[in-house]
Structure formats: C-alpha cells, structure tokens
Design a protein around this motif. Structure first.
Motif, PDB file in Angstrom:
ATOM      1  N   GLU A 272      -2.459  10.980   1.297  1.00 10.99           N
ATOM      2  CA  GLU A 272      -2.454   9.532   1.521  1.00 10.99           C
ATOM      3  C   GLU A 272      -2.526   8.772   0.202  1.00 10.99           C
ATOM      4  O   GLU A 272      -1.899   7.716   0.041  1.00 10.99           O
ATOM      5  N   VAL A 273      -3.286   9.291  -0.754  1.00 12.74           N
ATOM      6  CA  VAL A 273      -3.367   8.663  -2.076  1.00 12.74           C
ATOM      7  C   VAL A 273      -2.020   8.764  -2.793  1.00 12.74           C
ATOM      8  O   VAL A 273      -1.576   7.812  -3.454  1.00 12.74           O
ATOM      9  N   VAL A 274      -1.347   9.912  -2.664  1.00 11.67           N
ATOM     10  CA  VAL A 274      -0.015  10.066  -3.252  1.00 11.67           C
ATOM     11  C   VAL A 274       0.936   9.011  -2.689  1.00 11.67           C
ATOM     12  O   VAL A 274       1.663   8.342  -3.441  1.00 11.67           O
ATOM     13  N   GLU A 275       0.918   8.865  -1.369  1.00 18.78           N
ATOM     14  CA  GLU A 275       1.774   7.875  -0.714  1.00 18.78           C
ATOM     15  C   GLU A 275       1.464   6.464  -1.214  1.00 18.78           C
ATOM     16  O   GLU A 275       2.372   5.686  -1.537  1.00 18.78           O
ATOM     17  N   ASP A 276       0.192   6.145  -1.320  1.00 17.78           N
ATOM     18  CA  ASP A 276      -0.208   4.811  -1.755  1.00 17.78           C
ATOM     19  C   ASP A 276       0.158   4.582  -3.223  1.00 17.78           C
ATOM     20  O   ASP A 276       0.551   3.480  -3.614  1.00 17.78           O
ATOM     21  N   ALA A 277       0.022   5.629  -4.044  1.00 17.43           N
ATOM     22  CA  ALA A 277       0.358   5.490  -5.464  1.00 17.43           C
ATOM     23  C   ALA A 277       1.846   5.193  -5.654  1.00 17.43           C
ATOM     24  O   ALA A 277       2.222   4.357  -6.482  1.00 17.43           O
ATOM     25  N   ILE A 278       2.697   5.864  -4.898  1.00 14.09           N
ATOM     26  CA  ILE A 278       4.143   5.604  -5.003  1.00 14.09           C
ATOM     27  C   ILE A 278       4.422   4.139  -4.714  1.00 14.09           C
ATOM     28  O   ILE A 278       5.190   3.474  -5.428  1.00 14.09           O
ATOM     29  N   ARG A 279       3.790   3.617  -3.671  1.00 11.32           N
ATOM     30  CA  ARG A 279       4.013   2.218  -3.312  1.00 11.32           C
ATOM     31  C   ARG A 279       3.380   1.278  -4.338  1.00 11.32           C
ATOM     32  O   ARG A 279       3.917   0.199  -4.619  1.00 11.32           O
ATOM     33  N   ALA A 280       2.232   1.679  -4.889  1.00 14.93           N
ATOM     34  CA  ALA A 280       1.593   0.845  -5.916  1.00 14.93           C
ATOM     35  C   ALA A 280       2.476   0.745  -7.149  1.00 14.93           C
ATOM     36  O   ALA A 280       2.656  -0.335  -7.727  1.00 14.93           O
ATOM     37  N   TYR A 281       3.052   1.876  -7.585  1.00 13.44           N
ATOM     38  CA  TYR A 281       3.958   1.863  -8.735  1.00 13.44           C
ATOM     39  C   TYR A 281       5.139   0.936  -8.458  1.00 13.44           C
ATOM     40  O   TYR A 281       5.590   0.184  -9.329  1.00 13.44           O
ATOM     41  N   ARG A 282       5.654   1.025  -7.225  1.00 16.83           N
ATOM     42  CA  ARG A 282       6.820   0.209  -6.869  1.00 16.83           C
ATOM     43  C   ARG A 282       6.455  -1.272  -6.817  1.00 16.83           C
ATOM     44  O   ARG A 282       7.186  -2.128  -7.332  1.00 16.83           O
ATOM     45  N   ALA A 283       5.309  -1.580  -6.221  1.00 17.97           N
ATOM     46  CA  ALA A 283       4.901  -2.985  -6.115  1.00 17.97           C
ATOM     47  C   ALA A 283       4.699  -3.601  -7.490  1.00 17.97           C
ATOM     48  O   ALA A 283       5.105  -4.746  -7.754  1.00 17.97           O
ATOM     49  N   ALA A 353      11.975  -9.802  -0.965  1.00 18.26           N
ATOM     50  CA  ALA A 353      12.018  -9.092   0.314  1.00 18.26           C
ATOM     51  C   ALA A 353      11.614  -7.632   0.118  1.00 18.26           C
ATOM     52  O   ALA A 353      10.906  -7.050   0.961  1.00 18.26           O
ATOM     53  N   THR A 354      12.034  -7.041  -0.986  1.00 20.16           N
ATOM     54  CA  THR A 354      11.687  -5.650  -1.284  1.00 20.16           C
ATOM     55  C   THR A 354      10.185  -5.511  -1.468  1.00 20.16           C
ATOM     56  O   THR A 354       9.547  -4.595  -0.928  1.00 20.16           O
ATOM     57  N   LEU A 355       9.596  -6.432  -2.226  1.00 19.36           N
ATOM     58  CA  LEU A 355       8.157  -6.412  -2.458  1.00 19.36           C
ATOM     59  C   LEU A 355       7.388  -6.622  -1.157  1.00 19.36           C
ATOM     60  O   LEU A 355       6.394  -5.940  -0.888  1.00 19.36           O
ATOM     61  N   GLU A 356       7.843  -7.564  -0.365  1.00 21.90           N
ATOM     62  CA  GLU A 356       7.149  -7.864   0.893  1.00 21.90           C
ATOM     63  C   GLU A 356       7.121  -6.631   1.792  1.00 21.90           C
ATOM     64  O   GLU A 356       6.100  -6.308   2.402  1.00 21.90           O
ATOM     65  N   ALA A 357       8.239  -5.920   1.862  1.00 21.05           N
ATOM     66  CA  ALA A 357       8.298  -4.722   2.686  1.00 21.05           C
ATOM     67  C   ALA A 357       7.341  -3.651   2.169  1.00 21.05           C
ATOM     68  O   ALA A 357       6.629  -2.996   2.950  1.00 21.05           O
ATOM     69  N   VAL A 358       7.303  -3.472   0.857  1.00 19.28           N
ATOM     70  CA  VAL A 358       6.407  -2.472   0.270  1.00 19.28           C
ATOM     71  C   VAL A 358       4.954  -2.823   0.557  1.00 19.28           C
ATOM     72  O   VAL A 358       4.148  -1.959   0.945  1.00 19.28           O
ATOM     73  N   GLU A 359       4.585  -4.080   0.393  1.00 20.28           N
ATOM     74  CA  GLU A 359       3.194  -4.474   0.598  1.00 20.28           C
ATOM     75  C   GLU A 359       2.786  -4.364   2.065  1.00 20.28           C
ATOM     76  O   GLU A 359       1.653  -4.020   2.375  1.00 20.28           O
ATOM     77  N   GLN A 360       3.713  -4.661   2.960  1.00 17.16           N
ATOM     78  CA  GLN A 360       3.399  -4.486   4.379  1.00 17.16           C
ATOM     79  C   GLN A 360       3.166  -3.013   4.705  1.00 17.16           C
ATOM     80  O   GLN A 360       2.232  -2.667   5.438  1.00 17.16           O
ATOM     81  N   GLU A 361       4.002  -2.143   4.139  1.00 15.60           N
ATOM     82  CA  GLU A 361       3.828  -0.702   4.360  1.00 15.60           C
ATOM     83  C   GLU A 361       2.498  -0.229   3.787  1.00 15.60           C
ATOM     84  O   GLU A 361       1.789   0.578   4.411  1.00 15.60           O
ATOM     85  N   ARG A 362       2.147  -0.725   2.625  1.00 14.93           N
ATOM     86  CA  ARG A 362       0.868  -0.338   2.017  1.00 14.93           C
ATOM     87  C   ARG A 362      -0.307  -0.794   2.862  1.00 14.93           C
ATOM     88  O   ARG A 362      -1.285  -0.071   3.043  1.00 14.93           O
ATOM     89  N   GLN A 363      -0.204  -2.016   3.370  1.00 17.43           N
ATOM     90  CA  GLN A 363      -1.303  -2.565   4.153  1.00 17.43           C
ATOM     91  C   GLN A 363      -1.554  -1.728   5.395  1.00 17.43           C
ATOM     92  O   GLN A 363      -2.692  -1.406   5.738  1.00 17.43           O
ATOM     93  N   VAL A 364      -0.479  -1.360   6.074  1.00 19.06           N
ATOM     94  CA  VAL A 364      -0.609  -0.543   7.282  1.00 19.06           C
ATOM     95  C   VAL A 364      -1.205   0.818   6.932  1.00 19.06           C
ATOM     96  O   VAL A 364      -2.118   1.305   7.610  1.00 19.06           O
ATOM     97  N   ALA A 365      -0.683   1.443   5.867  1.00 17.15           N
ATOM     98  CA  ALA A 365      -1.157   2.777   5.486  1.00 17.15           C
ATOM     99  C   ALA A 365      -2.599   2.749   5.020  1.00 17.15           C
ATOM    100  O   ALA A 365      -3.384   3.659   5.324  1.00 17.15           O
ATOM    101  N   ARG A 366      -2.996   1.709   4.289  1.00 16.37           N
ATOM    102  CA  ARG A 366      -4.356   1.643   3.744  1.00 16.37           C
ATOM    103  C   ARG A 366      -5.404   1.482   4.838  1.00 16.37           C
ATOM    104  O   ARG A 366      -6.565   1.875   4.665  1.00 16.37           O
ATOM    105  N   GLN A 367      -5.036   0.902   5.959  1.00 16.07           N
ATOM    106  CA  GLN A 367      -5.984   0.772   7.066  1.00 16.07           C
ATOM    107  C   GLN A 367      -6.361   2.131   7.633  1.00 16.07           C
ATOM    108  O   GLN A 367      -7.423   2.291   8.227  1.00 16.07           O
ATOM    109  N   ARG A 368      -5.474   3.107   7.429  1.00 20.35           N
ATOM    110  CA  ARG A 368      -5.748   4.459   7.936  1.00 20.35           C
ATOM    111  C   ARG A 368      -6.358   5.362   6.875  1.00 20.35           C
ATOM    112  O   ARG A 368      -6.740   6.483   7.173  1.00 20.35           O
ATOM    113  N   MET A 369      -6.416   4.890   5.625  1.00 23.02           N
ATOM    114  CA  MET A 369      -6.783   5.757   4.514  1.00 23.02           C
ATOM    115  C   MET A 369      -8.250   5.603   4.149  1.00 23.02           C
ATOM    116  O   MET A 369      -8.771   4.487   4.106  1.00 23.02           O
ATOM    117  N   PRO A 370      -8.951   6.711   3.820  1.00 20.37           N
ATOM    118  CA  PRO A 370     -10.329   6.604   3.343  1.00 20.37           C
ATOM    119  C   PRO A 370     -10.376   5.781   2.071  1.00 20.37           C
ATOM    120  O   PRO A 370      -9.428   5.769   1.281  1.00 20.37           O
TER     121      PRO A 370
END
Length: 910
Positions: A272-283, A353-370
C-alpha cells in the motif's frame, strides 16, 4: 589555496561565530558561554604549541569535560554542533564564491572538472565535434536518490541553514546600505536563535512518508530547475571547446528514487505504501508542471494581429475546443487573439484533470491504508483552471502526450519567428517532461532475492507462502496497476538485493508476469529486473550469473524487448566483509568481466553503482571515481545512488548541485569517449595482477581481525557507540536486516560507529600491511610508485585512503578503545594502532609527501580547522558512554546530541 583566497571564508566563519556567541549569552547566560569558551581554547591549545603544553591542555580539557554535569553537557554539545553546521554553510558558500570568481575571470582556463574542461580535454585527445555530438546524444546519467538513513540533521534544521546561506550570498553579491546590512545581520541572528530553540534530534524515527518528502525536496526545489541549466551548460561548454554551436540540446540526466519502494529489510514499506508513493511522486510532478505551464502561458502574449499563427497550432486549438468546451468558453475572452497563451490554458486544464484524478485515487486508497509509513500529500492551494475540469476525462495518461503539446508550442513559436521570445522556454519545459515524465522522479522497487524465490515457488505449488513472498507479489501487482493507469514510466525497475544466482532473476521474471507486468503485444515483462551483487562471493560470481541469464531463451527474449541489462554492484557489504582493497578489486574485476560478457552477447549493459558517502562504502570525488572505472564499462550509461548527507553536501544549493552534475556528467562523457587518462593495456594488466596480490593480502589481514579474532565483536560493540546509533531516529528501517551479529549489521551503522570514534577503521585497515608485503618483492616499491603515478584506479583508491587517514585521530580513538574490557582492548587495540601507523607511513611514501594531504592543501586546511572543535565532543562522548555503561540512566539524550555534533563536524556518518 592561498590565505588571500581563504580570507572571505575565515571572515564568514568569524561573523557567524560572533552571532552564535551572542545567541548563547542571550539564551543560556554568560556562565555557559564562559564554559564553552574555556573548552574551545583548551581544545585549540591541545593541537598547537610545544608538546608539554599540548599534553597539559588535554589533561585539563578531559578533567573539565568528565566533571561536566548533564545539564551543562547538553548545551555545550549543542553549541559545538551548531558551530559546525554554520561552518559547513560557510564552506559551501565559499565553494560557490570561488566557482563564480573563476567563471568571471576572462582568459582563465576552465575550472577543473567542469564541462568546459572536459570537452577541451576531449578535443585535445582527438575527439571531433561530431563524435562529441554523438556521445552527448546517447549519454544517459541516472541519479537514484535512496532512502538510506545517513543524514542525521532534521529537515527543519537544514531549511533554517539554507536561509542563512542565502543571506550570506546576498551580503556577498549585493552592495548593501548600512540599514540593509544590519537587517541581514538581524535576519541571520534570528535564524541562529531559532536553531538554538529547535530540537535538533528527532523525537521519533521518520516514517517512509517523511523520507519521501525529505528526499523529493531536492528534486522539487533544486534539480527540477537545473535540468534546463545543465542542458545550457553543455551547449556553452561545447561551443567554448569547438568554436561552433551544439545545435540540438538535450539533457542526459535521469532522476530515480527509492523512498517508498525500498522493501529491503524495511517492514514499513508495504504494498500500500508503494502504491501511495507512486501517486505521491506523480502528484508532486504534476503540481510543478502546472505551475511551469501557467508561468509560461502568462508570458506568451503574442497576438495574432502581429504574428502569423501557424496552421498546426490553429488546428490543435480547434481540436482542444471540441474536447474541452468548458475551458474554451471560460478562456474565450481572456485569451482572444493570443493563441499560444490559449493553447497553454488547455494544457494546464488537462494537467489539472490529471492531478485531480491522482489525488482522488490517493484519497480513496489512503482511507484503507494504515497510518504507519503513509506518504503525506503535497499541500493544496491550486487556483484558476486547476481541478475544475477533471470530470471531462481529458487527463494526460502518458508524458508523451504532454511532450507533444509542448513541442507543438515550441515548434510553432519558431515558425512565428519567436525563437528569442518564448521558444527556448517552451523547449526547455518539453525537455523536462521528456526526462522526468509526469512524476517528480521515477520510483524503483527493491526487494530481497530470497522473497522472489519464495514467491515463485509458492505460485508453482512448491512451497509455503512466506510474509516476504506475499509482500513482494502484492507490491508487483500494485506496480502493474500503476502501469495500466499511468504508463510504464510510473515504475519499471525491480532490484533484487543479495542476488546469489541466476535462478533469483528467473524467479523474478516469472513473478512479474504472474503479477500482470506483461506486454502482450511485445511478449515481454514490463519491468527491468536488476540483480544487486553485494557480497564478495556474489561479485565474483556475477559474470557467470549474467552469462547464464543471457543463455536462457526466455530471459534473452525479455532483454531483447527491454533493450539493455542493468546490473547493480554494491560497495558497502563487500567492504565490510573483506576490507577496502579486496572489495575494490572484486568490484573492478566484476565490472570488467560483466562488460566483456555483455559485449560478447551483443547486449547493452548499464552498471548501477550502489555507492555511499563514506570511502568504505564507495564514496570519494565523483569524477575521479568514474574515470577510474574499467574501460568500456560506462559506454554512454552511468547510474549511481545518492543518499543521506550526500544530498545536502552536493545538492542543497543550486550552484553546488550544478557543479555536482557537471562533475558526474563530465566524468561519464570522458569515459564514454575513451578520452580519460589510462595506461596501455599491457601496463594495466601488469598493474591489475599486482593489485590482485595487494587485495588478497589486505583481505587476509582485515578478516584476521574483523571476522576471525574472537574478541573483535565485543571490542566493536563496547568501544564504539554502535548500539546508541541504532537508536538514533534517522531512518525508517532497522539497523539490521534480521536478528544476528556483525554479519547482519548494515554497512551504514558499521561505518557510522567507526567514524564517531575517529578511527574510521573500514576506510584503511589492511591497506598498510598489503603495501608493505608487496614492497618486499624485488622492484615492488618501485612498481607501487609507478601505479600511483600512472594508474587512475589505484591512485583514486589510495587518495581516498589518504583522506580517511587525515580525518582520523588515533589519540582520541584510544579513549574509545579504553571503554572495552582490559583483556579485549589489549587483544585488539594494538593491532589497530600498528596498522594505522603502517598505512600512514606507506601512503606518505607512495605520494612522496611529508604530511597527509600535502597535495590537497584545501582539504588539509579544512580538516585542521575543524579538528579542534570536534575534539571536545569526542572527549565528552567518551565520558558520557562511560557514565551510561556504569548505570547512569540520564545520558541518552546527551549521547545522541554528541553523535549529531560529531557527524556535523566530520561531515560524514555512514
């Protein structure tokens, strides 16, 4: 460097020292300042004057420090540590000052190591302008910023120091009015006061998210802006050397990073951290791109009334209006008749639009992440069209789409006769996108090879699911999802630490395909699988492992699709295992043989150098290290890690970072062209045979102490603060890969512990004995002198040893040795002392100097100036360790402060 050239540095140090003194008096009172001054003067006396006076000063200094109560020890340590942080800033600033003075002197030859010097040297060596153009066009230099915890200073402390540095620069470059001078002085004093009132020791270990934020700061704030500057510098250097323009300019630099993807021995890096890091780098990358596009669009005010608008731009704007009618309507009035500005508003909307999509994906994923290890999102606060059109589905999926838009802007500006009115800036931004993509850096994944083996066996039904196997497979599935969403460049490198055999790589190939990292059209896995050879035995086996892989049909097909095989060589574990000389020999031989194997197989090779900052972990001057690599091993591709305090030393200021990039790129370019200094093939074979003998003797002596002496581990754990270092909150991962003794201790705390004691043993032990044994051969000493003079590899190795020896202080190290039990000390310490003396003697003989570093007076003077201020912290640390081991439970914080301070003074941790 003459004292006249040094004078501004000494002035800055005195200026900052006076301000620190004022702050100490204000914050702690005259009494503490008086104690600190007594300690400082005694420490200086200890190193200067007649022997009897030096000994008397040392005895008085030790008595004072041993009697110092804890409530006074802590502020004294903080004062000395802060002094060093200020000195470090002054020295960085002085390096910049000297570089600027050199560049502004007409008729002077180019600065040593600069791109201009490199290209001039290449031309003098017979490299034509066309050959240089071809080399530049195919050159790739990749810097991989790692999560390795060797920076002891907190980010907030570094930021305050950077503000002081900017004020020093302002005082230097501007003619300030008296009022402005006083304002600058007050601002620096305020920062020093804030530093004094700030806790320099972290309360908790940083999370993986903290490491992502800290490391990416250097990309966002420094390297991002330097990419076009580096390209411009290459053009200027080419024109200076060859007298003609370079024409097409590209940047050879690539930026990769490990934070958020380094799973080796760090349980906090979850899938989950790997997934979030990829999106953080992109954002973070998208935010910088949005700002850059908005700034460029704001300046491109060309009107269709005065400029002929190319047809390709008109067509593109019409297409954009169809796809984004809302943006077209919103921007109609503001950008009427300004086609380039209008085009960039559409580009900005797509990025938003690209940023908005990434941040929405991060927000959803982070709610499930420790919470542990999660990556904090970048601050919000975008305005204008950003974020208001995400629902239109116009987001950029790949960087190639954005690159096409920006190239269109640049090309049409050229057609409209605007080459000097925006085209260069548009082209520079397009080049940034080509190099970095849509992310601020490219994430790499690192995992233990044993996890790949276990996961492949489990998938095949031949074993149980281990936690490591499950974690790796899940992380690879996250990479596959990211590639489907963002394209392959989101993350496309899997590094297997502790690779021992070809089956490790083949298992990873199977695993990647099973995880969905597979291109059906190309029939190929979509990640580069990189073996990391770290141990001595692995380095010896590396060529045969690569040969076996290249003979494997499935893996050969994989490489044909990927285009090159990357191989990582580690400088840390091999050095800890067999000592400096044997590790250097194994690394050199492995690279020579790997290059030969790949060339015979017709496969391109990229060697990834896992260097640390310390000499024992492959550190040292960057350009010399590259030029000393085996012939043909760069061939247009150079990749290396940058980690820990190296980031601050090399990249904290734009001018320092550009100089670092010049040295690295210049070294890779010279090596690629074969224009570096090199002996004949026959002489090099002769030298390599001699070095092999040196390496074997060095290995025997080193292992005889470190691995074979029954009392050594007890000596190391009691005579160094390694246990205290393990508790220092400077990294998210443990100091050991798993439970065990010295064999599982990471190389960083191993080197860090010895650096704190001032012995710095890993950087020289075994070298003196090896040189002495070889010199006993007939003509042996003469050959060693010849090798030092004519073989860059050997000279670089010995230069680094000389630097470490100059930084060491065996008199202080003896005080740490006294912390060990008498029998243990008696068994170990005399051997260390004798080898140190032997190594110093031989280094002086081979370089023909009376004193270490006589050939590098700048570094020699820096060490001489620093030592008197490091010494009190060392004496005090010994006293504190003795108190703690006697049962005093109130010393922990003071010990951590001393570790921090000595690291700042030595400018090195691990």
């Amino acid at each position: 460097m003459s004292r006249e050239v040094d004078a501004p540095l000494r002035s800055d140090v005195r200026f900052l020292g006076r301000l620190l003194g004022e702050v100490l008096v204000e914050q702690e009172g005259e009494a503490l300042f008086a104690v600190e001054e007594v300690i400082r003067k005694l420490s200086i006396q200890r190193r200067r004057g007649p022997r009897a006076e030096r000994e008397e000063a040392q005895q008085e200094l030790v008595r004072l420090l041993e009697a110092l109560p804890i409530e006074q020890a802590e502020p004294v340590l903080r004062a000395f540590a802060m002094y060093f942080r200020l000195v470090n800033i002054a020295e960085q600033h002085h390096r910049i000052r000297r570089a600027r003075a050199h560049a502004s002197s007409p008729g002077e030859p180019p600065q040593r190591g600069s791109l201009a010097a490199v290209m001039t040297a290449a031309k003098d060596a017979g490299v034509s302008a066309e050959a240089m153009r071809e080399a530049l066009a195919r050159l790739e230099v990749t810097l991989t910023l790692t999560a390795h915890p060797t920076e002891a200073a907190r980010r907030t402390v570094l930021e305050k120091l950077y503000r002081i540095a900017r004020r020093l620069e302002e005082r230097d470059r501007c003619h300030l009015l008296p009022r402005e001078e006083e304002e600058a002085r007050a601002a620096i004093r305020e920062e020093i006061t804030l530093l004094w009132q700030t806790d320099e020791v972290r309360r908790e270990k940083p999370t993986v998210g903290d490491e992502v934020k800290n490391v990416l700061w250097y990309v966002e704030e420094i390297l991002w802006d330097l990419l076009p500057e580096l390209s411009e510098e290459l053009g200027r250097a080419f024109e200076r050397a060859y007298g003609e323009p370079l024409a097409a300019r590209t940047s050879p630099l690539r930026i990769h990073a490990w934070p958020g993807g380094d799973m080796d021995g760090n349980p906090n890096v979850t899938p989950e951290v790997v997934e979030d890091a990829i999106r953080a780098y992109r954002a973070r990358g998208l935010r910088r791109l949005i700002g850059a596009v908005r700034e460029l669009g704001g300046s491109l005010s060309q009107s269709s009334r005065h400029v002929r608008v190319p047809e390709s731009l008109i067509v593109s704007l019409a297409d954009d209006a169809v796809v984004m009618p809302g943006v077209a309507a919103q921007e109609s009035a503001q950008t009427e008749g300004e086609p380039w500005r209008r085009k960039l508003r559409f580009v900005e909307a797509r990025l938003a639009a690209t940023l908005e999509a990434v941040e929405q994906e991060r927000q959803v994923a982070r709610q499930r992440m420790p919470r542990l290890g999660s990556v904090p999102p970048p601050s919000r606060g975008h305005a204008g069209v950003i974020g208001s059109h995400a629902e239109l589905g116009v987001a950029y999926r790949t960087s190639e789409e954005l690159h096409r838009d920006l190239s269109l802007v640049a090309d049409t500006l050229r057609e409209a006769n605007a080459s000097n009115a925006g085209e260069k800036r548009a082209r520079a931004l397009a080049e940034r996108v080509r190099v970095l993509g849509l992310s601020i850096a490219e994430l790499e994944l690192r995992a233990p090879a044993e996890d790949a083996i276990a996961a492949a066996a489990w998938l095949a039904g031949g074993g149980d699911e281990t936690p490591g196997a499950a974690r790796l497979l899940a992380a690879l599935r996250k990479l596959a999802e990211a590639q489907r969403e963002y394209g392959e460049r989101a993350a496309r490198t899997l590094i297997l630490s502790m690779t021992q055999r070809a089956d490790d790589i083949l298992a990873a190939l199977t695993l990647a395909r099973a995880a969905g990292l597979y291109d059906v059209d190309k029939h190929a896995v979509t990640v580069d699988i990189v073996p990391l050879f770290e141990t001595h035995d692995a380095l010896v086996s590396a060529p045969n492992i690569l040969r076996e892989l290249l003979a494997h049909p499935a893996y050969r097909r994989h490489l044909s699709a990927r285009g090159a095989q990357e191989v990582m060589v580690g400088y840390s574990d091999s050095g800890k295992e067999v000592g400096l000389l044997a590790a250097a020999f194994a690394l050199r031989k492995a690279q020579t043989e790997l290059t030969k194997v790949s060339r015979e197989a017709g496969i391109a090779l990229r060697v990834f150098h896992g260097r640390g900052e310390s000499v024992a972990r492959g550190g040292g001057p960057a350009q010399q290290a590259i030029l000393a690599l085996p012939a043909g091993s760069v061939a247009g591709r150079y990749k290396a890690t940058e980690q820990g305090e190296a980031l601050d030393h090399k990249y904290a200021r734009p001018e320092l970072a550009l100089r670092t990039l010049e040295l690295v790129v210049g070294g890779a370019l010279l090596h690629t062209l074969g224009a570096e200094e090199r002996p004949s093939d026959e002489d090099e074979r002769r030298y390599a045979e001699a070095f092999e003998e040196l390496a074997e003797e060095g290995r025997r002596v080193y292992r005889g102490l470190v691995w074979e002496h029954p009392r050594f581990v007890d000596f190391f754990t009691t005579a160094t603060p390694v246990d205290e270092i393990a508790r220092l909150p400077i990294g998210s991962r443990p100091s050991k890969r798993k439970s065990g003794g010295l064999e599982v201790l990471r190389a960083i705390p191993w080197v860090f512990g010895w650096t704190q004691t001032r012995a710095i043993l890993p950087g020289w032990y075994g070298v003196g004995s090896a040189l002495e044994a070889f010199a006993r051969h007939e003509g042996g000493e003469e050959l060693l002198v010849e090798m030092t003079r004519r073989w860059p590899f050997f000279r670089t190795v010995l230069d680094n040893v000389q630097m470490v020896l100059a930084k060491s202080d065996m008199e202080i190290a003896a005080r740490y040795a006294a912390l060990a039990a008498p029998a243990t000390r008696k068994a170990i310490w005399p051997r260390i002392q004798d080898e140190h003396a032997r190594t110093v003697q031989w280094i002086r003989r081979l370089f023909g100097v009376k004193r270490l570093l006589d050939g590098n007076p700048t570094l020699q003077r820096s060490i001489d100036l620093r030592n008197p201020y490091v010494d009190p912290m060392s004496f005090l640390q010994v006293a504190l360790l003795r108190r703690k081991r006697a049962g005093d439970g109130h010393c922990d914080r003071a010990i951590l402060l001393s570790i921090n301070g000595i690291a700042a003074g030595m400018r090195n941790t691990g």
